[in-house]
Design a protein around this motif. Structure first.
Motif, PDB file in Angstrom:
ATOM      1  N   ALA A   1       0.826  -1.202   0.000  1.00  0.00           N
ATOM      2  CA  ALA A   1       0.000   0.000   0.000  1.00  0.00           C
ATOM      3  C   ALA A   1       0.868   1.262   0.000  1.00  0.00           C
ATOM      4  O   ALA A   1       0.476   2.301  -0.516  1.00  0.00           O
TER       5      ALA A   1
ATOM      6  N   THR B   1       0.802   8.846  -3.833  1.00  0.00           N
ATOM      7  CA  THR B   1       0.507   7.419  -3.636  1.00  0.00           C
ATOM      8  C   THR B   1      -0.310   7.199  -2.367  1.00  0.00           C
ATOM      9  O   THR B   1      -1.272   6.429  -2.376  1.00  0.00           O
TER      10      THR B   1
ATOM     11  N   LYS C   1      -3.867   8.379  -2.919  1.00  0.00           N
ATOM     12  CA  LYS C   1      -4.565   7.422  -3.775  1.00  0.00           C
ATOM     13  C   LYS C   1      -4.950   6.173  -2.981  1.00  0.00           C
ATOM     14  O   LYS C   1      -6.077   5.679  -3.067  1.00  0.00           O
ATOM     15  N   THR C   2      -4.014   5.687  -2.162  1.00  0.00           N
ATOM     16  CA  THR C   2      -4.260   4.486  -1.350  1.00  0.00           C
ATOM     17  C   THR C   2      -5.341   4.752  -0.308  1.00  0.00           C
ATOM     18  O   THR C   2      -6.217   3.915  -0.078  1.00  0.00           O
TER      19      THR C   2
ATOM     20  N   LYS D   1      -7.763   6.959  -0.471  1.00  0.00           N
ATOM     21  CA  LYS D   1      -9.058   7.060  -1.140  1.00  0.00           C
ATOM     22  C   LYS D   1      -9.593   5.679  -1.494  1.00  0.00           C
ATOM     23  O   LYS D   1     -10.778   5.397  -1.336  1.00  0.00           O
ATOM     24  N   LYS D   2      -8.681   4.808  -1.959  1.00  0.00           N
ATOM     25  CA  LYS D   2      -9.072   3.450  -2.309  1.00  0.00           C
ATOM     26  C   LYS D   2      -9.550   2.692  -1.061  1.00  0.00           C
ATOM     27  O   LYS D   2     -10.572   2.005  -1.096  1.00  0.00           O
ATOM     28  N   ALA D   3      -8.824   2.887   0.055  1.00  0.00           N
ATOM     29  CA  ALA D   3      -9.217   2.200   1.289  1.00  0.00           C
ATOM     30  C   ALA D   3     -10.553   2.720   1.800  1.00  0.00           C
ATOM     31  O   ALA D   3     -11.381   1.945   2.295  1.00  0.00           O
ATOM     32  N   THR D   4     -10.778   4.013   1.663  1.00  0.00           N
ATOM     33  CA  THR D   4     -12.040   4.607   2.103  1.00  0.00           C
ATOM     34  C   THR D   4     -13.187   4.073   1.255  1.00  0.00           C
ATOM     35  O   THR D   4     -14.264   3.741   1.767  1.00  0.00           O
ATOM     36  N   THR D   5     -12.961   3.960  -0.030  1.00  0.00           N
ATOM     37  CA  THR D   5     -13.990   3.446  -0.951  1.00  0.00           C
ATOM     38  C   THR D   5     -14.321   1.988  -0.608  1.00  0.00           C
ATOM     39  O   THR D   5     -15.489   1.613  -0.542  1.00  0.00           O
ATOM     40  N   VAL D   6     -13.292   1.188  -0.371  1.00  0.00           N
ATOM     41  CA  VAL D   6     -13.492  -0.232  -0.051  1.00  0.00           C
ATOM     42  C   VAL D   6     -14.216  -0.368   1.285  1.00  0.00           C
ATOM     43  O   VAL D   6     -15.139  -1.158   1.449  1.00  0.00           O
TER      44      VAL D   6
ATOM     45  N   GLU E   1     -17.887   0.564   0.905  1.00  0.00           N
ATOM     46  CA  GLU E   1     -18.633  -0.457   0.178  1.00  0.00           C
ATOM     47  C   GLU E   1     -18.976  -1.638   1.081  1.00  0.00           C
ATOM     48  O   GLU E   1     -20.020  -2.263   0.935  1.00  0.00           O
TER      49      GLU E   1
END
Length: 152
Positions: free
Chosen positions: A17, A136, A139-140, A142-147, A150
């Motif tokens: 990550a 990075t 980006k990581t 944001k990706k973790a927040t999105t996951v 969900e």
């Protein structure tokens, strides 16, 4: 009894990550190697010049000793030869110490210039690395927040 947790997978996920850009490390290594090369050149030039000064001083001293060692007609001539030798030795010492001081001064000035330039290069490398790391990490995150949203 509880099983021990396997942290290997968790550490691999965490490290991936926050991956490090290898070009950043390569750039830092190249910057460091360039600085080392320049510093070595300064040191070698100073050593060469110091050796030249030392060699010349030795040759001059030996030639003066040769004058002292020659046969004299009068005992007072030996005194005069020793006095002249002592006087010329003191003069040579002053000249050569000044030459060594000039070498040291040049080394100091070149070292300061190199260190200032290196500081600028390292600062630019660090700034670039931090910008990449921030991008990075953002980006990581944001990706973790999105996951996480969900899954919720």
């Amino acid at each position: 009894m509880a099983d021990a947790q396997d942290f290997t997978k968790m550490m691999q996920d965490m490290m991936s990550a926050f991956s490090m850009d290898p070009t950043t490390m390569q750039d830092a290594f190249k910057t460091q190697a360039a600085l080392a090369e320049k510093m070595s050149k300064v040191a070698l030039e100073a050593a060469e010049k110091s050796t030249e000064i030392s060699s010349k001083w030795t040759k001059d001293t030996l030639s003066k000793v040769g004058e002292v060692a020659t046969l004299k007609d009068e005992p007072t001539d030996y005194t005069k030869a020793m006095t002249d030798f002592a006087s010329s030795s003191a003069e040579m010492a002053a000249e050569n110490m000044a030459a060594f001081a000039e070498v040291a001064k040049k080394v100091q000035m070149e070292t300061v210039e190199l260190m200032l330039a290196a500081g600028k290069d390292f600062s630019e490398d660090a700034t670039s690395a931090m910008k990449k790391a921030t991008a990075t990490a953002t980006k990581t995150a944001k990706k973790a927040t999105t996951v996480a949203s969900e899954k919720a």
